[in-house]
Design an enzyme around this catalytic site. Structure first.
Site, PDB file in Angstrom:
ATOM      1  N   ASN A  10      -5.017  19.371   6.257  1.00 17.02           N
ATOM      2  CA  ASN A  10      -6.236  18.267   7.398  1.00 17.02           C
ATOM      3  C   ASN A  10      -5.668  19.139   8.780  1.00 17.02           C
ATOM      4  O   ASN A  10      -4.701  18.563   9.233  1.00 17.02           O
ATOM      5  CB  ASN A  10      -5.623  17.446   6.024  1.00 17.02           C
ATOM      6  CG  ASN A  10      -5.886  15.649   7.130  1.00 17.02           C
ATOM      7  OD1 ASN A  10      -6.493  16.090   8.357  1.00 17.02           O
ATOM      8  ND2 ASN A  10      -5.922  15.401   5.946  1.00 17.02           N
ATOM      9  N   HIS A  13      -5.421  15.095  12.683  1.00 17.12           N
ATOM     10  CA  HIS A  13      -4.402  14.854  13.934  1.00 17.12           C
ATOM     11  C   HIS A  13      -4.816  15.527  15.343  1.00 17.12           C
ATOM     12  O   HIS A  13      -4.088  15.442  16.504  1.00 17.12           O
ATOM     13  CB  HIS A  13      -2.581  14.344  13.817  1.00 17.12           C
ATOM     14  CG  HIS A  13      -2.836  13.732  12.870  1.00 17.12           C
ATOM     15  ND1 HIS A  13      -3.456  12.451  12.562  1.00 17.12           N
ATOM     16  CD2 HIS A  13      -2.391  13.340  11.179  1.00 17.12           C
ATOM     17  CE1 HIS A  13      -3.241  11.667  11.798  1.00 17.12           C
ATOM     18  NE2 HIS A  13      -2.628  12.193  10.735  1.00 17.12           N
ATOM     19  N   HIS A  46     -10.766  14.051   7.411  1.00 14.21           N
ATOM     20  CA  HIS A  46     -10.672  12.925   6.934  1.00 14.21           C
ATOM     21  C   HIS A  46     -11.491  11.632   8.207  1.00 14.21           C
ATOM     22  O   HIS A  46     -11.677  11.689   9.388  1.00 14.21           O
ATOM     23  CB  HIS A  46      -9.328  11.659   6.850  1.00 14.21           C
ATOM     24  CG  HIS A  46      -9.903  10.837   6.060  1.00 14.21           C
ATOM     25  ND1 HIS A  46      -8.637   9.624   5.631  1.00 14.21           N
ATOM     26  CD2 HIS A  46     -10.810   9.732   5.517  1.00 14.21           C
ATOM     27  CE1 HIS A  46      -8.450   8.853   5.067  1.00 14.21           C
ATOM     28  NE2 HIS A  46     -10.135   8.437   5.203  1.00 14.21           N
ATOM     29  N   ARG A  48     -13.092   7.948   8.709  1.00 12.94           N
ATOM     30  CA  ARG A  48     -12.659   6.929   8.861  1.00 12.94           C
ATOM     31  C   ARG A  48     -14.281   6.189   9.575  1.00 12.94           C
ATOM     32  O   ARG A  48     -14.665   6.194   9.626  1.00 12.94           O
ATOM     33  CB  ARG A  48     -11.579   6.570   9.696  1.00 12.94           C
ATOM     34  CG  ARG A  48      -9.821   7.495   8.551  1.00 12.94           C
ATOM     35  CD  ARG A  48      -9.446   6.544   9.162  1.00 12.94           C
ATOM     36  NE  ARG A  48      -7.825   7.271   8.683  1.00 12.94           N
ATOM     37  CZ  ARG A  48      -7.197   6.521   7.914  1.00 12.94           C
ATOM     38  NH1 ARG A  48      -7.987   5.050   7.634  1.00 12.94           N
ATOM     39  NH2 ARG A  48      -6.496   6.432   7.049  1.00 12.94           N
ATOM     40  N   ARG A  52     -12.267   6.626  14.335  1.00 14.14           N
ATOM     41  CA  ARG A  52     -10.480   7.353  14.792  1.00 14.14           C
ATOM     42  C   ARG A  52      -9.801   8.649  15.622  1.00 14.14           C
ATOM     43  O   ARG A  52      -9.556   9.009  16.183  1.00 14.14           O
ATOM     44  CB  ARG A  52      -9.105   6.152  14.513  1.00 14.14           C
ATOM     45  CG  ARG A  52      -8.721   7.445  13.444  1.00 14.14           C
ATOM     46  CD  ARG A  52      -6.804   6.237  12.912  1.00 14.14           C
ATOM     47  NE  ARG A  52      -7.799   4.802  12.344  1.00 14.14           N
ATOM     48  CZ  ARG A  52      -6.916   4.410  11.452  1.00 14.14           C
ATOM     49  NH1 ARG A  52      -5.677   4.777  10.969  1.00 14.14           N
ATOM     50  NH2 ARG A  52      -7.308   3.034  10.743  1.00 14.14           N
ATOM     51  N   GLU A  73     -12.476  13.792   3.058  1.00 11.26           N
ATOM     52  CA  GLU A  73     -12.051  12.853   2.277  1.00 11.26           C
ATOM     53  C   GLU A  73     -12.873  11.552   3.162  1.00 11.26           C
ATOM     54  O   GLU A  73     -12.673  11.170   4.498  1.00 11.26           O
ATOM     55  CB  GLU A  73      -9.972  12.741   3.166  1.00 11.26           C
ATOM     56  CG  GLU A  73      -9.720  13.768   2.508  1.00 11.26           C
ATOM     57  CD  GLU A  73      -8.366  13.796   2.633  1.00 11.26           C
ATOM     58  OE1 GLU A  73      -8.063  12.543   3.324  1.00 11.26           O
ATOM     59  OE2 GLU A  73      -7.579  14.305   2.463  1.00 11.26           O
ATOM     60  N   THR A 104      -3.530   6.513   5.063  1.00 12.88           N
ATOM     61  CA  THR A 104      -4.043   6.288   3.924  1.00 12.88           C
ATOM     62  C   THR A 104      -3.319   5.668   2.752  1.00 12.88           C
ATOM     63  O   THR A 104      -1.623   6.468   3.243  1.00 12.88           O
ATOM     64  CB  THR A 104      -4.526   6.955   2.867  1.00 12.88           C
ATOM     65  OG1 THR A 104      -5.963   7.967   3.762  1.00 12.88           O
ATOM     66  CG2 THR A 104      -5.675   6.257   1.296  1.00 12.88           C
ATOM     67  N   GLU A 154      -6.802  14.078  -6.376  1.00 13.65           N
ATOM     68  CA  GLU A 154      -5.398  14.352  -6.256  1.00 13.65           C
ATOM     69  C   GLU A 154      -4.506  13.448  -6.028  1.00 13.65           C
ATOM     70  O   GLU A 154      -4.374  11.979  -5.939  1.00 13.65           O
ATOM     71  CB  GLU A 154      -6.034  14.201  -4.143  1.00 13.65           C
ATOM     72  CG  GLU A 154      -4.423  14.789  -3.389  1.00 13.65           C
ATOM     73  CD  GLU A 154      -5.094  14.842  -2.262  1.00 13.65           C
ATOM     74  OE1 GLU A 154      -6.636  14.890  -2.329  1.00 13.65           O
ATOM     75  OE2 GLU A 154      -4.350  15.005  -0.793  1.00 13.65           O
ATOM     76  N   HIS A 197       0.079  14.574   0.891  1.00 10.70           N
ATOM     77  CA  HIS A 197       0.340  13.362   1.521  1.00 10.70           C
ATOM     78  C   HIS A 197       1.707  13.153   1.857  1.00 10.70           C
ATOM     79  O   HIS A 197       2.902  12.964   1.164  1.00 10.70           O
ATOM     80  CB  HIS A 197       0.152  12.120   0.367  1.00 10.70           C
ATOM     81  CG  HIS A 197      -0.178  10.619   2.063  1.00 10.70           C
ATOM     82  ND1 HIS A 197       0.495  10.288   2.682  1.00 10.70           N
ATOM     83  CD2 HIS A 197      -1.714  10.529   2.731  1.00 10.70           C
ATOM     84  CE1 HIS A 197      -0.742   9.586   3.238  1.00 10.70           C
ATOM     85  NE2 HIS A 197      -1.175   9.282   3.383  1.00 10.70           N
ATOM     86  N   GLY A 198       2.267  13.716   3.287  1.00  6.32           N
ATOM     87  CA  GLY A 198       3.709  13.633   3.863  1.00  6.32           C
ATOM     88  C   GLY A 198       4.404  14.461   3.488  1.00  6.32           C
ATOM     89  O   GLY A 198       5.726  14.944   3.773  1.00  6.32           O
ATOM     90  N   GLY A 219      -1.620  17.875   6.258  1.00  9.56           N
ATOM     91  CA  GLY A 219      -1.639  18.079   7.883  1.00  9.56           C
ATOM     92  C   GLY A 219      -0.899  17.685   8.497  1.00  9.56           C
ATOM     93  O   GLY A 219      -0.956  18.471   9.470  1.00  9.56           O
TER      94      GLY A 219
HETATM   95  N1  PXP Z   1      -4.640  14.276   1.602  1.00  6.66           N
HETATM   96  C1  PXP Z   1      -4.690  12.228   1.319  1.00  6.66           C
HETATM   97  C2  PXP Z   1      -5.524  12.293  -0.032  1.00  6.66           C
HETATM   98  C3  PXP Z   1      -5.248  12.650   2.262  1.00  6.66           C
HETATM   99  O1  PXP Z   1      -5.421  10.971   2.912  1.00  6.66           O
HETATM  100  C4  PXP Z   1      -4.214  12.523   3.303  1.00  6.66           C
HETATM  101  C5  PXP Z   1      -3.884  12.114   4.499  1.00  6.66           C
HETATM  102  O2  PXP Z   1      -5.472  12.312   5.389  1.00  6.66           O
HETATM  103  C6  PXP Z   1      -3.949  14.551   3.477  1.00  6.66           C
HETATM  104  C7  PXP Z   1      -3.767  14.735   2.117  1.00  6.66           C
HETATM  105  C8  PXP Z   1      -2.871  14.851   3.960  1.00  6.66           C
HETATM  106  O3  PXP Z   1      -1.355  14.159   4.465  1.00  6.66           O
HETATM  107  P1  PXP Z   1      -0.488  14.309   5.514  1.00  6.66           P
HETATM  108  O4  PXP Z   1      -1.087  14.443   6.620  1.00  6.66           O
HETATM  109  O5  PXP Z   1       0.645  13.390   5.576  1.00  6.66           O
HETATM  110  O6  PXP Z   1       0.304  16.029   5.490  1.00  6.66           O
END
Ligand code: PXP
Length: 246
Positions: A10, A13, A46, A48, A52, A73, A104, A154, A197-198, A219
């Site tokens: 991802n 950033h 993603h 939005r 942003r 996303e 998210t 996911e 995520h995370g 990401g």
């Molecule tokens: N999966 C989804 C659905 C997300 O919204 C995000 C963050 O945009 C990620 C994965 C990646 O998360 P992270 O940036 O914490 O690795």
């Protein structure tokens, strides 16, 4: 040899940094190419409603230049569905979106309005895309998702990732087991399973050992490391951690 997990990098950033100055760089289009050189199996972005980080210009060029697999996303709104149809990524992941959130904050509540989601999934499929939905690790959500014609779910790993930061073994194990149970339940009803995520270089190992999980979307932690070692190397190092144990 077991298949390694598919790594979706991802790159939001990279665009966040660009938008901090409304400058032309760093360009997420360059980031996508470097991530692919580092071994990314796919690129995830993603878009939005407040734009942003990723914007339409990025989607247009990424859709034309990503060589691996492009996953976008987005919220399940009419505006976003039009965007998906306009740029035609390989896959669309539907996520909830709250305007003030930093990232998210949770998964979609599938049971709340399954018909609307089913219609959106059907429209995306008709337009040639595969689909995924982002869900909290909750068996009720898996049951509801099983009734949709969605290609993949996911699993939101935020609670597992947060537990890892506490360094409390019992809390980490509790969250790990929840993700593992949900992954197993989803695979058992024929859903393909991704997670994200995370996730970090420190906590990804336990997820890699969950055989049902085929894909990770990561990401922030990769981009954070890229600041120090470069994106290509940061991706390569993550990819090395995704080799399945023999
Ligand atoms: N999966 C989804 C659905 C997300 O919204 C995000 C963050 O945009 C990620 C994965 C990646 O998360 P992270 O940036 O914490 O690795």
């Amino acid at each position: 040899m077991p298949e390694p997990i598919f790594l979706g990098v991802n790159i939001d950033h990279i665009a966040t940094l660009r938008q901090a100055r409304r400058a032309p760089e760093p360009d997420p289009v360059h980031a996508a190419a470097m991530a692919e050189r580092g071994g990314a199996d796919g690129i995830t972005v993603h878009i939005r409603s407040d734009r942003r980080h990723i914007n339409e210009r990025d989607l247009e060029i990424l859709a034309a230049t990503v060589k691996s697999h492009l996953n976008v996303e987005m919220a399940s709104t009419p505006e976003m569905l039009d965007i998906a149809k306009r740029y035609g990524p390989d896959n669309v992941t539907l996520v909830p979106e709250r305007p003030e959130e930093l990232t998210t904050e949770g998964g979609l509540d599938v049971a709340a309005d399954p018909q609307r989601l089913a219609d959106q999934i059907a429209a995306l499929k008709d337009a040639g895309m595969t689909t995924a939905i982002f869900l909290d690790p909750d068996l009720k959500q898996i049951e509801a998702a099983a009734g949709l014609e969605v290609h993949q779910i996911e699993i939101n790993t935020a609670a597992y990732s947060d537990a890892c930061e506490t360094r409390q073994a019992a809390a980490i194990e509790e969250q790990r087991l929840i993700v593992a149970d949900v992954a197993r339940a989803a695979a058992a009803v024929g859903l393909r399973v991704a997670a994200g995520h995370g996730l970090t270089y420190r906590n990804v190992g336990a997820v890699v050992r969950m055989a049902e999980i085929e894909e990770l979307n990561i990401g922030h932690n990769i981009v954070a490391r890229a600041v120090f070692v470069g994106l290509e190397r940061a991706v390569r190092e993550m990819k090395e951690l995704l080799a399945r144990p023999l």
